[in-house]
Motif scaffolding. Structure first.
Motif, PDB file in Angstrom:
ATOM      1  N   VAL A   1      12.229  -1.043  -9.538  1.00  0.00           N
ATOM      2  CA  VAL A   1      11.713  -2.393  -9.755  1.00  0.00           C
ATOM      3  C   VAL A   1      12.199  -3.331  -8.647  1.00  0.00           C
ATOM      4  N   LEU A   2      13.471  -3.198  -8.276  1.00  0.00           N
ATOM      5  CA  LEU A   2      13.998  -4.054  -7.209  1.00  0.00           C
ATOM      6  C   LEU A   2      13.293  -3.796  -5.885  1.00  0.00           C
ATOM      7  N   VAL A   3      13.064  -2.530  -5.576  1.00  0.00           N
ATOM      8  CA  VAL A   3      12.364  -2.204  -4.338  1.00  0.00           C
ATOM      9  C   VAL A   3      10.925  -2.714  -4.374  1.00  0.00           C
ATOM     10  N   GLY A   4      10.282  -2.561  -5.538  1.00  0.00           N
ATOM     11  CA  GLY A   4       8.918  -3.069  -5.661  1.00  0.00           C
ATOM     12  C   GLY A   4       8.847  -4.569  -5.497  1.00  0.00           C
ATOM     13  N   LEU A   5       9.770  -5.305  -6.146  1.00  0.00           N
ATOM     14  CA  LEU A   5       9.810  -6.750  -5.982  1.00  0.00           C
ATOM     15  C   LEU A   5      10.043  -7.141  -4.531  1.00  0.00           C
ATOM     16  N   SER A   6      10.945  -6.420  -3.879  1.00  0.00           N
ATOM     17  CA  SER A   6      11.246  -6.727  -2.476  1.00  0.00           C
ATOM     18  C   SER A   6      10.044  -6.475  -1.582  1.00  0.00           C
ATOM     19  N   LEU A   7       9.319  -5.392  -1.837  1.00  0.00           N
ATOM     20  CA  LEU A   7       8.143  -5.083  -1.014  1.00  0.00           C
ATOM     21  C   LEU A   7       7.055  -6.130  -1.183  1.00  0.00           C
ATOM     22  N   PHE A   8       6.767  -6.509  -2.429  1.00  0.00           N
ATOM     23  CA  PHE A   8       5.705  -7.488  -2.652  1.00  0.00           C
ATOM     24  C   PHE A   8       6.092  -8.865  -2.120  1.00  0.00           C
ATOM     25  N   LEU A   9       7.361  -9.245  -2.278  1.00  0.00           N
ATOM     26  CA  LEU A   9       7.795 -10.524  -1.724  1.00  0.00           C
ATOM     27  C   LEU A   9       7.802 -10.482  -0.195  1.00  0.00           C
ATOM     28  N   THR A  10       8.099  -9.313   0.369  1.00  0.00           N
ATOM     29  CA  THR A  10       8.028  -9.160   1.821  1.00  0.00           C
ATOM     30  C   THR A  10       6.598  -9.334   2.317  1.00  0.00           C
ATOM     31  N   LEU A  11       5.638  -8.739   1.616  1.00  0.00           N
ATOM     32  CA  LEU A  11       4.235  -8.918   1.991  1.00  0.00           C
ATOM     33  C   LEU A  11       3.817 -10.380   1.895  1.00  0.00           C
ATOM     34  N   PHE A  12       4.327 -11.083   0.877  1.00  0.00           N
ATOM     35  CA  PHE A  12       4.005 -12.504   0.729  1.00  0.00           C
ATOM     36  C   PHE A  12       4.575 -13.317   1.882  1.00  0.00           C
ATOM     37  N   ILE A  13       5.819 -13.049   2.246  1.00  0.00           N
ATOM     38  CA  ILE A  13       6.463 -13.804   3.318  1.00  0.00           C
ATOM     39  C   ILE A  13       5.868 -13.464   4.681  1.00  0.00           C
ATOM     40  N   MET A  14       5.545 -12.178   4.886  1.00  0.00           N
ATOM     41  CA  MET A  14       5.040 -11.727   6.178  1.00  0.00           C
ATOM     42  C   MET A  14       3.529 -11.886   6.313  1.00  0.00           C
ATOM     43  N   ARG A  15       2.883 -12.474   5.322  1.00  0.00           N
ATOM     44  CA  ARG A  15       1.421 -12.577   5.377  1.00  0.00           C
ATOM     45  C   ARG A  15       0.916 -13.323   6.616  1.00  0.00           C
ATOM     46  N   PRO A  16       1.521 -14.446   7.006  1.00  0.00           N
ATOM     47  CA  PRO A  16       1.036 -15.083   8.246  1.00  0.00           C
ATOM     48  C   PRO A  16       1.121 -14.175   9.466  1.00  0.00           C
TER      49      PRO A  16
ATOM     50  N   ASP B   1      -1.597 -11.457   9.092  1.00  0.00           N
ATOM     51  CA  ASP B   1      -2.911 -12.012   9.390  1.00  0.00           C
ATOM     52  C   ASP B   1      -3.098 -12.221  10.892  1.00  0.00           C
ATOM     53  N   GLN B   2      -2.045 -12.669  11.548  1.00  0.00           N
ATOM     54  CA  GLN B   2      -2.136 -12.882  12.993  1.00  0.00           C
ATOM     55  C   GLN B   2      -2.346 -11.568  13.732  1.00  0.00           C
ATOM     56  N   VAL B   3      -1.619 -10.533  13.332  1.00  0.00           N
ATOM     57  CA  VAL B   3      -1.793  -9.220  13.971  1.00  0.00           C
ATOM     58  C   VAL B   3      -3.193  -8.685  13.718  1.00  0.00           C
ATOM     59  N   ASN B   4      -3.689  -8.877  12.500  1.00  0.00           N
ATOM     60  CA  ASN B   4      -5.026  -8.379  12.173  1.00  0.00           C
ATOM     61  C   ASN B   4      -6.110  -9.125  12.954  1.00  0.00           C
ATOM     62  N   GLN B   5      -5.977 -10.434  13.071  1.00  0.00           N
ATOM     63  CA  GLN B   5      -7.006 -11.225  13.733  1.00  0.00           C
ATOM     64  C   GLN B   5      -6.971 -11.091  15.246  1.00  0.00           C
ATOM     65  N   THR B   6      -5.772 -11.000  15.806  1.00  0.00           N
ATOM     66  CA  THR B   6      -5.653 -11.007  17.264  1.00  0.00           C
ATOM     67  C   THR B   6      -5.560  -9.624  17.888  1.00  0.00           C
ATOM     68  N   ALA B   7      -5.227  -8.607  17.098  1.00  0.00           N
ATOM     69  CA  ALA B   7      -4.999  -7.281  17.684  1.00  0.00           C
ATOM     70  C   ALA B   7      -5.851  -6.190  17.041  1.00  0.00           C
ATOM     71  N   ILE B   8      -5.683  -5.968  15.733  1.00  0.00           N
ATOM     72  CA  ILE B   8      -6.318  -4.817  15.104  1.00  0.00           C
ATOM     73  C   ILE B   8      -7.837  -4.964  15.070  1.00  0.00           C
ATOM     74  N   THR B   9      -8.327  -6.129  14.606  1.00  0.00           N
ATOM     75  CA  THR B   9      -9.776  -6.325  14.525  1.00  0.00           C
ATOM     76  C   THR B   9     -10.448  -6.299  15.893  1.00  0.00           C
ATOM     77  N   PRO B  10      -9.942  -7.033  16.895  1.00  0.00           N
ATOM     78  CA  PRO B  10     -10.579  -6.936  18.227  1.00  0.00           C
ATOM     79  C   PRO B  10     -10.537  -5.536  18.818  1.00  0.00           C
ATOM     80  N   TYR B  11      -9.436  -4.816  18.591  1.00  0.00           N
ATOM     81  CA  TYR B  11      -9.354  -3.458  19.128  1.00  0.00           C
ATOM     82  C   TYR B  11     -10.337  -2.535  18.418  1.00  0.00           C
ATOM     83  N   GLY B  12     -10.458  -2.683  17.105  1.00  0.00           N
ATOM     84  CA  GLY B  12     -11.408  -1.858  16.370  1.00  0.00           C
ATOM     85  C   GLY B  12     -12.843  -2.104  16.778  1.00  0.00           C
ATOM     86  N   GLN B  13     -13.148  -3.311  17.220  1.00  0.00           N
ATOM     87  CA  GLN B  13     -14.489  -3.642  17.678  1.00  0.00           C
ATOM     88  C   GLN B  13     -14.694  -3.376  19.164  1.00  0.00           C
TER      89      GLN B  13
END
Length: 265
Positions: free
Chosen positions: A109-124, A127-139
């Motif tokens: 449970v602690l690891v799960g909470l930490s992972l989900f809170l990490t995703l929440f904190i690291m979301r910006p 999103d930046q990596v997805n918009q500026t790197a992964i999506t343009p490279y995939g296209q």
């Protein structure tokens, strides 16, 4: 599955080939756009794993998969150390000890909470990596090297914002590195250990502040039992309900999670 392998190849290449982490590619090996969907995966693997054979040819597909699977065993731990996960899991573990609960909440449970809170904190950052790197490279709009650079820049900015100057100076002195004029010039070889050290220090500071009120309850209960002559009764048995009651009344989980999220602001 090809998409997962491509993302894994991008992440591995990020750690290997980012300008702040390793040397740039040799001249004459300029970026090449993926020719088609079938060649995207092979091109990404070749770029990420490198052309390490003696005759300059890329590794065979079976060897590439073997090396990739070997790196994937190390990659999760490395990426977790470059995010907010370290601080969160340490604070939650200290909180469990302060409450006097050995296995509640359980480790999963602690690891799960930490992972989900990490995703929440690291979301910006994600999103930046997805918009500026992964999506343009995939296209096919940018080559792999540019996608790696943009992904590394996003993580680099996040880590620099959280690292302590004293820890950064410590590892710079150990590595005998010259003074950096800009934060962008700090290599990952110095930034990563400094960031981990800073996260450990911050996590223990937050953990101490959380532990303090529960320690006071333990002292009050132990003193009261001793004054009553009930020395054979464990103070932990009596203090645990009071600590749980206090934690619930102040909405402790919401305060803890909110404080952890705001500490990365």
């Amino acid at each position: 599955m090809p998409a997962l392998l491509l993302v894994a190849g991008l992440l591995i290449a990020l750690l290997m080939a980012h300008p702040a982490f390793a040397q740039a590619a040799a001249p004459g090996t300029g970026p090449v756009n993926p020719p088609g969907p079938g060649a995207v995966q092979a091109s990404a693997l070749n770029k990420a794993l490198g052309q390490v054979s003696g005759d300059g040819k890329p590794l065979s597909l079976s060897l590439q998969i073997l090396v990739l699977m070997s790196l994937l065993t190390v990659l999760p731990s490395l990426l977790l150390m470059m995010t907010s996960f370290t601080r969160i899991i340490i604070v939650l573990s200290i909180l469990r000890q302060a409450l006097g609960l050995q296995q509640t909440p359980p480790n999963q449970v602690l690891v799960g909470l930490s992972l989900f809170l990490t995703l929440f904190i690291m979301r910006p950052v994600i999103d930046q990596v997805n918009q500026t790197a992964i999506t343009p490279y995939g296209q096919g709009q940018i080559p792999l090297e540019e996608g790696i650079k943009r992904s590394g820049d996003a993580l680099h900015v996040f880590m620099v914002r959280q690292v302590r100057k004293t820890d950064l100076q410590l590892f710079s002195d150990i590595a005998h590195a010259p003074k950096f004029d800009k934060a962008e010039d700090i290599p990952f070889t110095i930034l990563l250990p400094a960031y981990v050290t800073s996260e450990l220090k911050t996590a223990f500071q937050i953990g101490f502040l959380i532990f303090l009120p529960f320690l006071i309850i333990d002292l009050v209960v132990a003193t009261t039992l001793m004054s009553l002559g009930m020395m054979m009764l464990s103070p932990t048995i009596i203090s645990m309900p009071f600590k749980l009651l206090l934690f619930v009344l102040v909405d402790g989980w919401a305060l803890t999670m909110g404080s952890l999220a705001q500490s990365f602001g």
